[in-house]
Design an enzyme around this catalytic site. Structure first.
Site, PDB file in Angstrom:
ATOM      1  NE  ARG A   1      -3.296  -2.862   1.413  1.00 32.57           N
ATOM      2  CZ  ARG A   1      -4.655  -3.115   1.393  1.00 32.57           C
ATOM      3  NH1 ARG A   1      -5.438  -1.961   0.857  1.00 32.57           N
ATOM      4  NH2 ARG A   1      -4.913  -4.252   1.703  1.00 32.57           N
ATOM      5  CB  VAL A   2       0.394   4.687  -1.718  1.00 33.47           C
ATOM      6  CG1 VAL A   2       1.229   5.835  -1.476  1.00 33.47           C
ATOM      7  CG2 VAL A   2       0.545   3.886  -3.221  1.00 33.47           C
ATOM      8  CG  ASP A   3      -2.005   4.886   3.155  1.00 37.13           C
ATOM      9  OD1 ASP A   3      -1.952   5.691   2.157  1.00 37.13           O
ATOM     10  OD2 ASP A   3      -3.183   4.588   3.611  1.00 37.13           O
ATOM     11  CG  ASP A   4       0.822   0.020   4.672  1.00 33.08           C
ATOM     12  OD1 ASP A   4       0.483   0.677   5.481  1.00 33.08           O
ATOM     13  OD2 ASP A   4       0.218  -1.001   4.191  1.00 33.08           O
ATOM     14  CB  VAL A   5       6.052   3.601   0.824  1.00 32.64           C
ATOM     15  CG1 VAL A   5       7.279   4.204   0.471  1.00 32.64           C
ATOM     16  CG2 VAL A   5       5.276   2.908  -0.417  1.00 32.64           C
TER      17      VAL A   5
END
Ligand code: ATP
Ligand code: MG
Length: 692
Positions: A560-564
């Site tokens: 997920r982008v939020d998790d990068v």
């Protein structure tokens, strides 16, 4: 000399004398004995209605057509379905750019159809009524049932008639809170038959979650069961449903009727609470209904269902799908991605409470006239051999499950698979999360005996169907990559400013034009739909996932982008680090998050679940870090390894990294919306193990 250059209808150059001789239109060029190349017309999408994609070259030609002329492409495919009235010439309209006005997507304008008719009547009318439609495998070994297409049609008509008699009309919402009995997909079809909008709520959800969802869609009727067996436990589903009705009423919405299926294996009627007037018994009321029911012909854009996302990243969104485009797309992806053939026995382990259970259990298989397994149980009950026993018993040909299940079964060892005859398997599928290459190989070698293609299908509740996926046999797979886009899907890799990156690139995955089963809105909140999916990068559908495109054009979902995680300027996807940890033989599962680091900006914090029987030691921590160093590089080495006997997961089995971030930064008092967390108890265990 000029004359000698003249070409015949075959496209080849010929001497003048010969060219005269083959003026007649023939596809073969007799004088030179070679096949004439096809006239340079556009490739026909209708070839996909009868045959599979043979190779990459054919795929590329069809793909190009699907992107350049989506309306024409999908109209040709749609010809195989029953439409009560046909679409207009200019049937596809959309606006994907918030700057140009409200977001809207429309396919098959002017057409009317009924998806339940296409799933059942169409096959029965074509003489395939005796074919088995469902083979049901209960939670307990030995509880089995099967149903033909003709029988399924009768059942759907009876329930549809009951719903109509109960006052449900076209456009009304019906909540479905059921175990994985055949009555669950039948209920979805019954709603669709009368144009009602179903909202299926996974049977593992709490009363609060069910209440919130019923209230949101103003459900007129609730379909439920007395109870459900999950492994060795029985659960009083109706008690939870009653509490949900009460909570919903307190919040201002009263459900008119509750239809209760007596699942006597779990909870007999005598032990099931019942409110006379509001509640009705399914078996007695539905049996009394006629077995024919005129379908409601609905516009292609008529809403078919709403369904909430898993809630991996925050509050679930009520995704709304419409009828025509969803039908065409779910059916086409189903057929091509799973390579469906006559005589196949297909099995998708997903619950109908998730999008996978909608598109690839309730609708996709039936639209294709498939015979499929419906499984009520859990993969580890009574033993971790359960799935393989079912495969052996019914000769399952395609098996579709989630990485979480694969990793879990893998941790019990190979013997559970080896003791069963899985030779009927032809293809294996994966969905829900990135599949770690280690789990991919186990799936391929131990389950598939090295002979089954693996389709790693990337898609979302919002997309309604597969978006990036291998087509079996058409091009080589790479473990961990979902490979190439399906027809009509135009993925782009964006940088943080929203610029499209070309060629080999890593960034944010977005989609630049609508496909038939694009979500049409977030139920009751078009504003949230626009800002969430179309706001971040105007002109694109934002997926929320990161990805890498390699030199072969293959897509790799990095998480997920939020998790990068950003470590000293290196952007690191969670999937890569987790896969490097899972590659260590002691590691069953891993989840990686970032945390504030005084020097590097962010550090890598890894939660690790060990294989059964492995001891958690300091040396093992070092080895695990070493595994990441050697596979990815020193910059990605985890700073912290946190032992995790269990991980916080959504009820559909996805890791909730935002909860793990809070635990890593000692902020577990601020977890946010955890209504979709499967086992809230894991949080306390993880907090206790912090620093150990
Ligand atoms: P929410 O949107 O509420 O956070 P969710 O994203 O988990 O929940 P779903 O629609 O069930 O809800 O899941 C879609 C997501 O699952 C994708 O965006 C992606 O992150 C992940 N996913 C699904 N299939 C794959 C796959 N084959 N490879 C990698 N990731 C996948
Ligand atoms: Mg999502």
């Amino acid at each position: 000399p000029q004359q000698q250059q003249r070409r015949g209808v075959c496209g080849n150059a010929h001497a003048p004398r010969l060219s005269l001789r083959h003026a007649p239109r023939s596809s073969r060029c007799a004088p030179c004995r070679v096949a004439a190349p096809e006239a340079p017309t556009t490739v026909s999408a209708s070839t996909l209605n009868t045959s599979f994609v043979q190779d990459k070259q054919q795929y590329e030609a069809l793909y190009k057509r699907s992107i350049e002329d989506p309306a024409g492409f999908w109209a040709e495919i749609a010809e195989q379905f029953h439409w009560e009235t046909k679409w207009e010439r200019d049937h596809m309209r959309y606006n994907f750019d918030v700057r140009a006005g409200p977001i809207s997507v429309e396919w098959f304008r002017g057409a009317t159809t009924n998806i339940a008719y296409n799933c059942l009547d169409r096959h029965v009318l074509a003489g395939r009524g005796d074919q088995t439609c469902f083979i049901w495998e209960g939670n307990d070994v030995g509880r089995e049932k099967s149903m033909t297409y003709a029988e399924a049609l009768d059942e759907v008509c009876k329930l549809a008639n009951w719903l109509r008699a109960a006052g449900v009309k076209k456009g009304d919402a019906v909540a479905v809170y059921m175990p994985m009995l055949l009555e669950l997909p039948l209920a979805m079809l019954a709603c669709a038959r009368i144009g009602a909008v179903h909202s299926v709520v996974f049977g593992g959800f709490s009363a609060e979650s069910l209440a919130q969802r019923m209230e949101d869609c103003k459900a007129k009727v609730l379909l439920t069961a007395s109870g459900v067996m999950r492994g060795p436990k029985s659960i009083d589903l109706k008690k939870i449903a009653d509490k949900a009705c009460k909570l919903s009423a307190e919040a201002g919405h009263t459900v008119e009727h509750v239809l209760v299926y007596e699942n006597d294996n779990a909870v007999p009627a005598a032990d099931c609470p019942f409110t006379p007037g509001r509640d009705r018994w399914w078996q007695s009321e539905v049996a009394a209904q006629p077995t024919t029911c005129a379908p409601e012909w609905v516009e292609a854009e008529h809403p078919l269902f709403l369904l909430y996302t898993s809630g991996s990243t925050g509050k679930p969104k009520g995704v709304l799908h419409s009828t025509g485009g969803y039908m065409v797309y779910a059916a086409t992806t189903m057929r091509h991605v799973f390579g469906l053939q006559q005589g196949d026995v297909y099995w998708c382990t997903a619950d109908c409470g998730w999008i996978t259970g909608h598109s690839y259990l309730a609708y996709g298989p039936l639209l294709n006239g498939t015979t499929q397994i419906v499984f009520e149980g859990v993969p580890t009950h009574p033993t971790p051999a359960r799935c393989w026993e079912v495969v052996a018993a019914h000769g399952v040909t395609q098996f579709y499950t989630a990485p979480t299940a694969i990793r879990s079964l893998m941790s019990f060892g190979d013997q559970w698979v080896s003791q069963c005859d899985t030779s009927s398997l032809k293809l294996l599928g994966s969905v829900g999360e990135p599949i770690n290459p280690e789990a991919w190989r186990w799936y391929h070698e131990v389950v598939g005996k090295g002979k089954c293609p693996i389709v790693d299908t990337w898609w979302q509740t919002e997309t309604g169907g597969h978006m990036i996926t291998p087509l079996p046999g058409a091009w080589p797979e790479k473990p961990g990559s979902a490979t190439l886009p399906f027809f009509g899907v135009r993925p782009v890799v964006l940088d943080e400013k929203g610029n499209e990156l070309q060629g080999e690139a890593e960034g944010i995955l977005a989609i630049s034009q609508p496909w038939p089963s694009t979500l049409r809105t977030v139920y009751g909140d078009h504003e949230r739909y626009q800002s969430n999916y179309f706001g971040p990068f105007p002109g694109y559908y934002f997926t929320g996932d990161g990805c890498r495109r390699d030199a072969d054009g293959y897509y790799w979902i990095t998480g997920r982008v939020d998790d990068v995680i950003n470590v000293s300027g290196h952007r690191i996807g969670t999937a890569e680090v987790e896969s490097a940890l899972v590659a260590h033989p002691a590691c069953a599962e891993a989840a990686v998050v970032g945390y504030d680091h005084p020097i590097k900006g962010q550090g890598i914090y890894a939660y690790v679940t060990l294989m059964a029987g492995v001891e958690a030691t300091k040396e093992l921590k070092k080895e695990l870090v070493g595994s990441v160093r050697s596979i990815i590089g020193a910059f990605a080495a985890p700073d912290v390894i946190h032992w995790a006997p269990g991980l916080p997961k959504t009820r559909s089995g996805k890791i909730m990294r935002r909860v793990l971030r809070k635990i890593a930064s000692k902020e577990e008092d601020q977890l946010g919306d955890t209504s979709t967390l499967a086992d809230p108890g894991v949080v306390a265990t993880l907090v206790e193990l912090r620093g150990k």
